[in-house]
Design a protein around this motif. Structure first.
Motif, short mmCIF file in Angstrom:
data_model
loop_
_atom_site.label_atom_id
_atom_site.label_comp_id
_atom_site.label_asym_id
_atom_site.label_seq_id
_atom_site.Cartn_x
_atom_site.Cartn_y
_atom_site.Cartn_z
N LEU A 359 -8.79 17.78 -1.31
CA LEU A 359 -9.35 16.30 -1.54
C LEU A 359 -8.40 15.50 -2.33
CD1 LEU A 359 -13.00 17.20 -2.97
CD2 LEU A 359 -12.33 16.97 -0.35
N GLU A 360 -7.41 16.13 -3.13
CA GLU A 360 -6.40 15.38 -3.79
C GLU A 360 -5.34 15.02 -2.88
OE1 GLU A 360 -3.76 16.19 -7.79
OE2 GLU A 360 -5.58 17.40 -7.31
N ASN A 361 -5.18 15.85 -1.83
CA ASN A 361 -3.70 15.77 -1.07
C ASN A 361 -4.19 15.48 0.14
OD1 ASN A 361 -1.73 17.38 -2.68
ND2 ASN A 361 -3.53 18.80 -2.93
N ASN A 362 -5.33 15.19 1.07
CA ASN A 362 -5.45 14.70 2.13
C ASN A 362 -5.88 13.16 2.05
OD1 ASN A 362 -5.09 17.23 3.19
ND2 ASN A 362 -7.42 17.79 3.41
N PRO A 363 -5.17 12.31 2.98
CA PRO A 363 -5.59 10.98 3.04
C PRO A 363 -7.00 10.72 2.90
CG PRO A 363 -3.61 11.56 4.46
CD PRO A 363 -4.14 12.61 4.01
N LEU A 364 -7.69 9.78 2.15
CA LEU A 364 -8.88 9.49 2.15
C LEU A 364 -9.04 8.17 3.05
CD1 LEU A 364 -11.85 9.60 0.91
CD2 LEU A 364 -10.95 8.22 -0.79
N PRO A 365 -9.86 8.17 4.22
CA PRO A 365 -10.06 6.95 4.99
C PRO A 365 -10.31 5.83 4.10
CG PRO A 365 -11.08 9.03 5.83
CD PRO A 365 -10.82 9.38 4.42
N LEU A 366 -9.86 4.42 4.52
CA LEU A 366 -10.08 3.35 4.09
C LEU A 366 -9.46 3.04 2.53
CD1 LEU A 366 -14.00 2.95 4.85
CD2 LEU A 366 -11.91 1.91 6.00
N TRP A 367 -8.89 4.28 2.02
CA TRP A 367 -8.24 4.11 0.76
C TRP A 367 -6.88 4.15 0.86
CZ3 TRP A 367 -7.95 2.02 -3.66
CH2 TRP A 367 -7.24 2.58 -4.49
N ASP A 368 -6.24 5.35 1.69
CA ASP A 368 -4.76 5.54 1.63
C ASP A 368 -4.27 4.57 2.62
OD1 ASP A 368 -3.72 8.47 0.75
OD2 ASP A 368 -5.81 8.13 0.64
N GLY A 369 -3.10 4.08 2.52
CA GLY A 369 -2.35 3.45 3.32
C GLY A 369 -1.86 1.99 2.87
N GLY A 370 -2.71 1.63 1.59
CA GLY A 370 -2.30 0.41 1.15
C GLY A 370 -0.77 -0.02 0.79
N HIS A 371 -0.61 -1.18 1.19
CA HIS A 371 1.00 -1.57 1.20
C HIS A 371 1.24 -2.77 1.11
CE1 HIS A 371 4.98 -1.05 1.75
NE2 HIS A 371 5.19 -1.86 2.87
N VAL A 372 2.18 -3.31 0.10
CA VAL A 372 2.50 -5.03 -0.07
C VAL A 372 4.02 -4.79 0.09
CG1 VAL A 372 2.20 -6.77 -1.53
CG2 VAL A 372 0.74 -5.02 -1.74
N ALA A 373 4.36 -5.48 1.20
CA ALA A 373 5.77 -5.39 1.67
C ALA A 373 6.80 -5.94 0.52
CB ALA A 373 5.89 -5.88 3.21
N ALA A 374 6.47 -6.94 0.13
CA ALA A 374 7.47 -7.97 -0.91
C ALA A 374 6.79 -8.31 -2.20
CB ALA A 374 7.95 -9.07 0.18
N PRO A 375 7.60 -8.64 -3.28
CA PRO A 375 7.15 -9.18 -4.28
C PRO A 375 6.64 -10.56 -4.20
CG PRO A 375 9.36 -9.16 -4.33
CD PRO A 375 9.07 -8.39 -3.07
N GLY A 376 5.72 -11.05 -5.00
CA GLY A 376 5.00 -12.34 -4.75
C GLY A 376 3.80 -12.36 -5.29
N ILE A 377 3.07 -13.49 -5.15
CA ILE A 377 1.70 -13.59 -5.57
C ILE A 377 0.82 -12.47 -5.19
CG2 ILE A 377 -0.28 -15.08 -5.72
CD1 ILE A 377 1.61 -17.35 -5.56
N ARG A 378 0.69 -12.19 -4.02
CA ARG A 378 0.08 -10.96 -3.59
C ARG A 378 0.11 -9.62 -4.31
NH1 ARG A 378 -0.91 -8.26 1.36
NH2 ARG A 378 0.86 -9.20 2.36
N SER A 379 1.48 -9.41 -4.31
CA SER A 379 1.85 -8.23 -4.99
C SER A 379 1.54 -8.25 -6.63
CB SER A 379 3.30 -8.05 -4.97
OG SER A 379 3.91 -7.09 -5.94
N ALA A 380 1.59 -9.32 -7.22
CA ALA A 380 0.98 -9.32 -8.76
C ALA A 380 -0.22 -9.24 -8.70
CB ALA A 380 1.50 -10.83 -9.13
#
Length: 443
Positions: A359-380
């Motif tokens: 449960l700790e090592n396998n990806p959790l659907p809808l939770w894993d995969g979050g990504h913010v490509a660049a710094p900025g307002i959304r990253s902050a």
């Protein structure tokens, strides 16, 4: 076991030569110390349908003194920052960097909360009110570490600026002095108790020393620093209002843990300094294949061990209490009962580790995969929401899964969902996973 884990030879072959094995050993040994310590120290009895959950610290000055050795929570912050500080580079997305770490940290927490909400929904119909209420209150107490740890990780971009011994000295001394001022004010003046929680900055100190370890800023002076801080703490105990136990107990007038006191801040410096001094010897020990296998596999389920040993411990105590074998200092057969419970817990924790580690090592659907490509307002914004989640996690432990604690957990979940919804940039490349089950670029 063979099917669940790679062999020692496979773990050894997959471990990069640059891997800092000492950090992994320090982390897993500290964690096992927490599990064993909670098992040994916990006492309970049900009297007149009231569940009394306590520990041996309230009965023994010797055990209180031993907390100066076994209060090892600062080492988790030390090891965590030491392991990840080099992955931060100025100019990258702070929100993305923090999201990657929170993804792994909170993944098993969702399962843990689902378990407790379900269990408590059932138990409230079977347990007397004054048995149910303490169980609900204890249920998520250990999440305090996760909340504080997320806030320390959020500060890593600032901590990473510690690049010289003089900057290290200024950062540690400045934080220590700040805590001393807060303690002086709250001890001597009639101020709101909430002021003491400014001392949560104490958990930054192990992080600072983690950076110092990674950048070799203390060189051969670590042992001297540890000895000096031990002497300072003894002096504070002698002349100040500080109490012996570094683990909070109800009888303390001035608790050292909640909120952190100057004594705990000094203990953090001492403990981390001694860990730095011992690291070369620990690293040599970890070159042994079997030692390294245990460390690598153990760290791959660190949150599993940390989270799930508490419901197992609580459940075991309730069973023993209801069957007429409560464990408390004056109980008949206390020593024999302690040995039996320790053996049972060892078996239960091992089984939970094997079956719940995925449960700790396998990806959790809808939770894993979050990504913010660049710094900025959304990253902050993503980073800020994760900080809110950390703060809400930390606050929730004051009540557990009842009363105000429910609202704190709801805020935590809302902040995590918000952060994940904002972190919706597509991932360009897949992450390689190391033998310990962690993304190799997310240490």
């Amino acid at each position: 076991m063979t099917a669940a884990f790679p062999s020692p030879a496979e773990v050894e072959a997959d471990t990069p030569a640059t891997r800092d094995r000492a950090i992994d050993v320090i982390r897993i040994v500290s964690l096992l110390g927490v599990v064993v310590g909670h098992t040994v120290m916990a006492t309970s009895i049900i009297s007149d349908d009231v569940f009394i959950w306590s520990n041996l610290l309230t009965e023994s000055v010797v055990f209180q003194a031993l907390t100066w050795v076994f209060q090892i929570m600062p080492l988790f912050f030390f090891a965590g920052v030491a392991a990840c500080v080099d992955s931060w580079t100025p100019g990258q997305s702070w929100g993305n960097w923090l999201m990657r770490r929170c993804t792994r940290l909170y993944r098993p927490v969702f399962y843990y909360l689902a378990f407790w909400f379900s269990a408590l929904a059932i138990l409230r119909y079977f347990l007397p009110e004054h048995v149910y209420e303490p169980v609900a209150g204890i249920s998520i107490q250990l999440l305090w570490f996760l909340g504080a740890y997320v806030l320390v990780l959020a500060a890593v971009p600032v901590l990473s600026r510690i690049t010289t011994p003089s900057r290290l000295a200024a950062a540690v001394a400045g934080t220590y002095a700040f805590i001393a001022v807060i303690d002086a004010v709250r001890i001597n003046l009639d101020v709101p108790a909430a002021l003491g929680y400014l001392n949560l900055v104490a958990w930054l100190i192990p992080g600072m020393l983690g950076v110092a370890y990674r950048r070799h800023l203390l060189a051969g002076r670590a042992a001297l620093l540890g000895a000096a801080m031990f002497a300072v703490n003894l002096l504070l105990m002698w002349v100040g209002p500080y109490e012996l136990s570094l683990v909070g107990i109800e009888t303390q007038q001035l608790k050292n843990m909640t909120p952190p006191s100057l004594l705990l801040a000094g203990h953090s410096i001492m403990l981390c300094a001694f860990a730095i001094a011992a690291a070369p010897a620990i690293a040599r020990w970890a070159q042994r294949p079997r030692v390294w296998w245990l460390a690598a596999i153990g760290n791959s389920g660190a949150m599993t061990l940390y989270l799930w040993h508490i419901p197992l411990l609580l459940g075991m105590h309730l069973v023993f209490d209801y069957f007429g074998y409560p464990r408390y200092p004056s109980a008949p057969g206390f020593v024999a009962l302690s040995i039996v419970q320790l053996a049972i817990m060892a078996g239960l924790v091992a089984i939970a580790f094997v079956f719940l580690r995925p449960l700790e090592n396998n990806p959790l659907p809808l939770w894993d995969g979050g990504h913010v490509a660049a710094p900025g307002i959304r990253s902050a914004a993503v980073g800020a929401l994760l900080c809110v989640a950390g703060a809400a996690t930390l606050a929730s432990v004051g009540w557990g899964l009842k009363d105000t604690g429910i609202y704190c957990v709801a805020l935590m979940l809302a902040a995590l969902v918000g952060a994940r919804l904002l972190a919706n940039d597509p991932l360009v490349t897949a992450q390689r996973v190391d033998t310990a089950g962690r993304p190799a670029n997310a240490r």
